[in-house]
Scaffold this active site. Sequence first.
Site, PDB file in Angstrom:
ATOM      1  N   THR A  87     -76.599  74.419  40.381  1.00 33.63           N
ATOM      2  CA  THR A  87     -75.763  73.634  39.671  1.00 33.63           C
ATOM      3  C   THR A  87     -75.988  72.534  39.336  1.00 33.63           C
ATOM      4  O   THR A  87     -75.821  72.272  37.974  1.00 33.63           O
ATOM      5  CB  THR A  87     -74.072  73.319  41.206  1.00 33.63           C
ATOM      6  OG1 THR A  87     -73.594  74.446  41.171  1.00 33.63           O
ATOM      7  CG2 THR A  87     -73.276  72.523  40.111  1.00 33.63           C
ATOM      8  N   MET A 122     -78.221  73.172  36.386  1.00 31.74           N
ATOM      9  CA  MET A 122     -77.116  73.487  35.346  1.00 31.74           C
ATOM     10  C   MET A 122     -76.851  71.667  34.752  1.00 31.74           C
ATOM     11  O   MET A 122     -76.768  71.463  33.637  1.00 31.74           O
ATOM     12  CB  MET A 122     -76.040  74.043  35.114  1.00 31.74           C
ATOM     13  CG  MET A 122     -75.239  73.711  34.187  1.00 31.74           C
ATOM     14  SD  MET A 122     -73.655  74.904  33.727  1.00 31.74           S
ATOM     15  CE  MET A 122     -72.242  73.622  35.173  1.00 31.74           C
ATOM     16  N   GLY A 171     -77.934  68.543  35.469  1.00 27.57           N
ATOM     17  CA  GLY A 171     -79.277  68.153  35.407  1.00 27.57           C
ATOM     18  C   GLY A 171     -80.379  68.612  33.940  1.00 27.57           C
ATOM     19  O   GLY A 171     -80.288  67.716  33.363  1.00 27.57           O
ATOM     20  N   GLU A 219     -77.449  66.666  31.652  1.00 32.31           N
ATOM     21  CA  GLU A 219     -77.814  64.962  31.594  1.00 32.31           C
ATOM     22  C   GLU A 219     -79.136  65.191  30.249  1.00 32.31           C
ATOM     23  O   GLU A 219     -79.375  63.583  29.448  1.00 32.31           O
ATOM     24  CB  GLU A 219     -78.085  64.578  32.925  1.00 32.31           C
ATOM     25  CG  GLU A 219     -77.302  64.750  33.677  1.00 32.31           C
ATOM     26  CD  GLU A 219     -77.828  63.004  34.736  1.00 32.31           C
ATOM     27  OE1 GLU A 219     -78.248  62.240  34.340  1.00 32.31           O
ATOM     28  OE2 GLU A 219     -77.713  63.503  35.838  1.00 32.31           O
ATOM     29  N   HIS A 232     -69.022  74.556  37.368  1.00 39.17           N
ATOM     30  CA  HIS A 232     -69.991  75.500  37.416  1.00 39.17           C
ATOM     31  C   HIS A 232     -69.362  76.699  37.214  1.00 39.17           C
ATOM     32  O   HIS A 232     -69.147  77.476  38.246  1.00 39.17           O
ATOM     33  CB  HIS A 232     -70.721  75.424  38.214  1.00 39.17           C
ATOM     34  CG  HIS A 232     -71.750  76.176  37.995  1.00 39.17           C
ATOM     35  ND1 HIS A 232     -73.180  76.420  38.869  1.00 39.17           N
ATOM     36  CD2 HIS A 232     -72.270  77.368  36.992  1.00 39.17           C
ATOM     37  CE1 HIS A 232     -74.460  77.019  38.294  1.00 39.17           C
ATOM     38  NE2 HIS A 232     -73.629  77.840  36.875  1.00 39.17           N
TER      39      HIS A 232
END
Length: 134
Positions: free
Chosen positions: A41, A44, A46, A49, A75
């Site tokens: 998670t 994902m 990151g 972003e 998620h």
Amino acid sequence: MTELPSGIRYQAQFTVQPKHTVPAVDPGWPGFADMPPVLATAMMIGFMEQTCVEALRPYLSANEHTVGTGVEVRHVAATLAGDTVTATVTLEDVDGRFLRFHVSCHDDHGLIGEGTHQRALIDPVRFMQRLMAR
């Protein structure tokens, strides 16, 4: 400070590698070691972003950056190493220096995560000066 138009939309892709999976997050966190080898998670989020940062890059001057200030993401499905993940981000709201994105990720099988991500425009030199003075 740059005025950003709401509605900026950007997509990026990456292929999930073993280093992006839960067991590889940090060897010092033993609770993750025996977890299934699926996209973490944290990775994902990151990637979401990173996609927001890239979406803004053409609009910012050299002395402007953004920092993350909030994440509200679900998620909803696991992704295996080798699968391709596509992040789509849309700048929904600009309130002065504060930005709100709708973010989503899909893999080869469908939606894996979505939500909102907030960022703030900063001058990196001033930001670091304030941080070092704390």
